[in-house]
Design an enzyme around this catalytic site. Structure first.
Site, PDB file in Angstrom:
ATOM      1  N   ASP A 287      18.891 -15.251 -22.015  1.00  0.00           N
ATOM      2  CA  ASP A 287      17.190 -14.958 -22.238  1.00  0.00           C
ATOM      3  C   ASP A 287      16.533 -15.626 -22.004  1.00  0.00           C
ATOM      4  OD1 ASP A 287      17.954 -12.088 -22.191  1.00  0.00           O
ATOM      5  OD2 ASP A 287      18.834 -11.886 -23.706  1.00  0.00           O
ATOM      6  N   GLY A 289      16.478 -19.291 -21.230  1.00  0.00           N
ATOM      7  CA  GLY A 289      16.862 -20.290 -20.168  1.00  0.00           C
ATOM      8  C   GLY A 289      16.771 -18.922 -18.895  1.00  0.00           C
ATOM      9  N   TYR A 371      17.257  -4.581 -24.349  1.00  0.00           N
ATOM     10  CA  TYR A 371      17.506  -4.681 -26.008  1.00  0.00           C
ATOM     11  C   TYR A 371      15.972  -5.444 -26.477  1.00  0.00           C
ATOM     12  CZ  TYR A 371      21.380  -5.495 -28.505  1.00  0.00           C
ATOM     13  OH  TYR A 371      22.714  -5.423 -30.166  1.00  0.00           O
ATOM     14  N   HIS A 421      30.819  -7.236 -26.177  1.00  0.00           N
ATOM     15  CA  HIS A 421      30.282  -8.840 -25.853  1.00  0.00           C
ATOM     16  C   HIS A 421      29.417  -8.974 -27.344  1.00  0.00           C
ATOM     17  CE1 HIS A 421      26.772  -5.557 -27.192  1.00  0.00           C
ATOM     18  NE2 HIS A 421      26.570  -6.608 -27.588  1.00  0.00           N
ATOM     19  N   ASP A 571      17.418 -40.830 -35.267  1.00  0.00           N
ATOM     20  CA  ASP A 571      16.716 -39.830 -35.368  1.00  0.00           C
ATOM     21  C   ASP A 571      17.529 -38.362 -34.739  1.00  0.00           C
ATOM     22  OD1 ASP A 571      14.643 -38.215 -35.043  1.00  0.00           O
ATOM     23  OD2 ASP A 571      12.854 -39.520 -34.155  1.00  0.00           O
TER      24      ASP A 571
HETATM   25 CO    CO Z   1      24.904  -5.757 -28.677  1.00  0.00          CO
END
Ligand code: CO
Length: 620
Positions: A287, A289, A371, A421, A571
């Site tokens: 979602d 990229g 979603y 999922h 760093d």
């Molecule tokens: Co879900």
């Protein structure tokens, strides 16, 4: 208001950048803007690097199927760099989603497939054009491919995903703007309509008012995008791809600001689904990229879950023509009472001290199709930084034939299954624990054998081992050893002579079930390790690479860490993946109650005692 180098781009700066690209980049009229966002100054260059405002721009040119990136010097109105990125496909933007759906609905083959299912009103059909991924198929090369999923809106008109249209998957080339083919794997009855989301009748009536009032106003002080709250100092930022970003996080300790992190963001996530059928094996969503979290942030003027005195930050996004789009109230900030901070009761005197916890919440909510993800950062009075994702919205519904038992999902409503999922969110922490020279270690606990040193078998052995290089700093959570990680500053010792440190305390999490040979496993390699650490590089931002859309994978973290660079006294950037494993339940339909997934960064020898001892009792 004078802008800070890390402030998000303004409306004017976006327009100015677009003008430079249109005039100087040599693109044709078909080109559109994937990304116009702040090109953050490379902090290793010092103040000189931050002296000028720059925009990072990515464009896609359909006529040539080329993706271009570059940097605009905004005040000078000139291109600093510009170039074609071979093989890259820009993200799929909102307008392409809409365009894809329009093309599909106008396609005769699609209309016939709908008619076979008794659907004649195409206006009621939702078509979503998801990135098709990359499965190495010859015939798909050179296309800007999207694989579609279709639903029929419910009768109440409040749930576009209410009635999944089974086995129907248009395939679209977004570059040529044509429907390549219609995958129709056989008619399944359209599920009955059970999916109203906004009922108006039989609402419960026993909820009494619960008011949060702050008669003296909020405890935070806001100056532009800078926030001071109690001992915390934070800068709010925004990126059109990552969404909410936080910069320059520090804690005031005895009058001295002590840095903890340079920058925090969620630069990639993936939602792989577990159904191998021909219509569903491609379903996974990067979602960040592939689509862009920042682009999809909700304007919270339309509703927000917070109570009390709220401060909102507006941000500016843009459409694909480069027109600025102000997103009102995109970032929300408020204070929350959080129950008990600490308590002690003296059993002899009966005296008790109870101190309540207050936290500062900085959050944003993003809606991507079905979603909804809420991203919440919490700052606590004891120096803890909490990160939480709230997942809600509509679990992806797929039709199932009558009598069929789902193999890779559950029945969540009549005629509807939802597949197993995972939601894996990769957070990036550009660390600066008391400065830029940090090291990383792993702490574990073990049971030593019974023997002279452990005669009764109760010993718990503590081991802390340095993770000196990238190859050794790719780690998984291990419940058997109560494993966690620390970022410390070897140049800065606490009262006890130990390096000051923060520990990353994992919360609930999961491992992937993807086969290592699968396409999505190669593209989302980051999710195979909960913890990664890398030395800071300004251009190492995205754990699955800069262009995951249709990418082959192998980029980002797996690529960079091949060099096995040193992580000692340097760093550092820490990457932590929070994976929420989800087999949907009937209770998740038609809209899922929020599921919380979180983890924390806790001071661990950063202070010399409880830093919240000075919080007064009974102050509500
Ligand atoms: Co879900």
């Amino acid at each position: 208001m004078t802008s800070h180098p890390l402030d998000p781009l303004t409306e004017h700066e976006i327009s100015a950048s677009v003008l430079v690209i249109r005039q100087q980049a040599g693109l044709d009229k078909s080109a559109w803007f994937e990304t116009i966002t702040l090109d953050e100054p490379d902090r290793t260059l010092g103040p000189a690097g931050a002296s000028e405002r720059r925009a990072y721009v990515c464009c896609y040119e359909p006529s040539s199927n080329r993706t271009y990136v570059g940097v605009v010097r905004i005040m000078a109105a000139e291109l600093e760099s510009w170039g074609h990125v071979p093989g890259a496909q820009a993200r799929i933007v909102t307008e392409e989603f809409a365009l894809g759906a329009e093309m599909v609905r106008a396609d005769e083959r699609f209309q016939e497939a709908c008619a076979r299912r008794g659907i004649t009103d195409l206006d009621k059909v939702l078509v979503e054009t998801w990135s098709a991924g990359n499965f190495g198929l010859e015939e798909e090369q050179g296309m800007r491919l999207a694989y579609c999923y279709c639903w029929l809106i419910n009768d109440a008109g409040d749930n576009r995903y209410g009635r999944p249209i089974g086995n129907l998957h248009p395939v679209v080339d977004l570059r040529r703007r044509k429907v390549v083919r219609i995958d129709d794997f056989g008619v399944i009855d359209i599920p009955p309509d059970t999916a109203a989301i906004r009922p108006t009748e039989n609402l419960r009536s026993d909820i009494k008012p619960l008011e949060i009032t702050q008669p003296e106003g909020p405890g935070f002080v806001v100056d532009g995008f800078h926030v001071a709250w109690q001992k915390w100092s934070i800068r709010v930022g925004f990126d059109i791809r990552e969404g909410l970003v936080l910069h320059n996080i520090s804690y005031l300790d005895q009058g001295r600001p002590r840095p903890v992190m340079h920058r925090v963001s969620m630069p990639e996530m993936v939602v792989p689904y577990g159904d191998p059928s021909p219509g569903n094996f491609r379903r996974n969503a990067f979602d960040t990229g592939e689509y862009g979290i920042g682009l999809a942030l909700d304007a919270l003027e339309l509703g927000c879950d917070c109570l009390g005195h709220i401060h909102y930050f507006d941000v500016c996004t843009h459409d694909w023509q480069g027109n600025p789009v102000i997103k009102k109230n995109a970032v929300c900030m408020h204070e929350e009472d959080f129950g008990l901070l600490w308590k002690h009761t003296d059993a002899v005197t009966g005296k008790a001290r109870t101190v309540r916890s207050r936290r500062l919440v900085i959050s944003s909510i993003c809606t991507i199709g079905n979603y909804v993800y809420g991203f919440y950062y919490y700052f606590y009075q004891d120096g803890t930084i909490g990160v939480e994702v709230k997942a809600t919205g509509i679990p992806f519904p797929t039709a199932i034939a009558k009598g069929e038992v789902p193999e890779y999902g559950t029945i969540i409503a009549p005629g509807i299954q939802s597949h197993v999922h995972q939601h894996a969110f990769c957070f990036r922490f550009d660390m600066s624990v008391d400065g830029d020279h940090n090291s990383v270690s792993e702490v574990e606990f073990n049971t030593p054998p019974i023997g002279p040193a452990n005669p009764q078998g109760n010993a718990i052995e503590i081991t802390e081992r340095n993770l000196p290089s990238e190859a050794q700093a790719q780690r998984e959570i291990n419940m058997a050893s109560a494993r966690y990680w620390r970022v410390s500053n070897p140049n800065c010792l606490n009262t006890f002579g130990n390096p000051t440190a923060y520990k990353l305390a994992p919360g609930s999490n999961a491992l992937p079930f993807l086969h290592s040979e699968s396409s999505v496993a190669k593209r989302a390699a980051f999710m195979f390790k909960h913890f990664w650490a890398t030395p800071y590089r300004a251009d190492e931002k995205y754990p699955a690479g800069w262009f995951p859309n249709q990418g082959e994978g192998g980029l980002g973290l797996p690529e960079w860490t091949k060099a096995d660079r040193s992580l000692e006294n340097t760093d550092l950037v820490v990457w932590y993946t929070l994976n929420f494993h989800h087999l949907p339940r009937p209770e998740d339909w038609p809209v899922q109650p929020v599921v919380y997934a979180s983890f924390e960064w806790m001071p661990d020898g950063f202070f010399s005692e409880n830093p919240a001892l000075d919080v007064p009792p009974n102050r509500l």
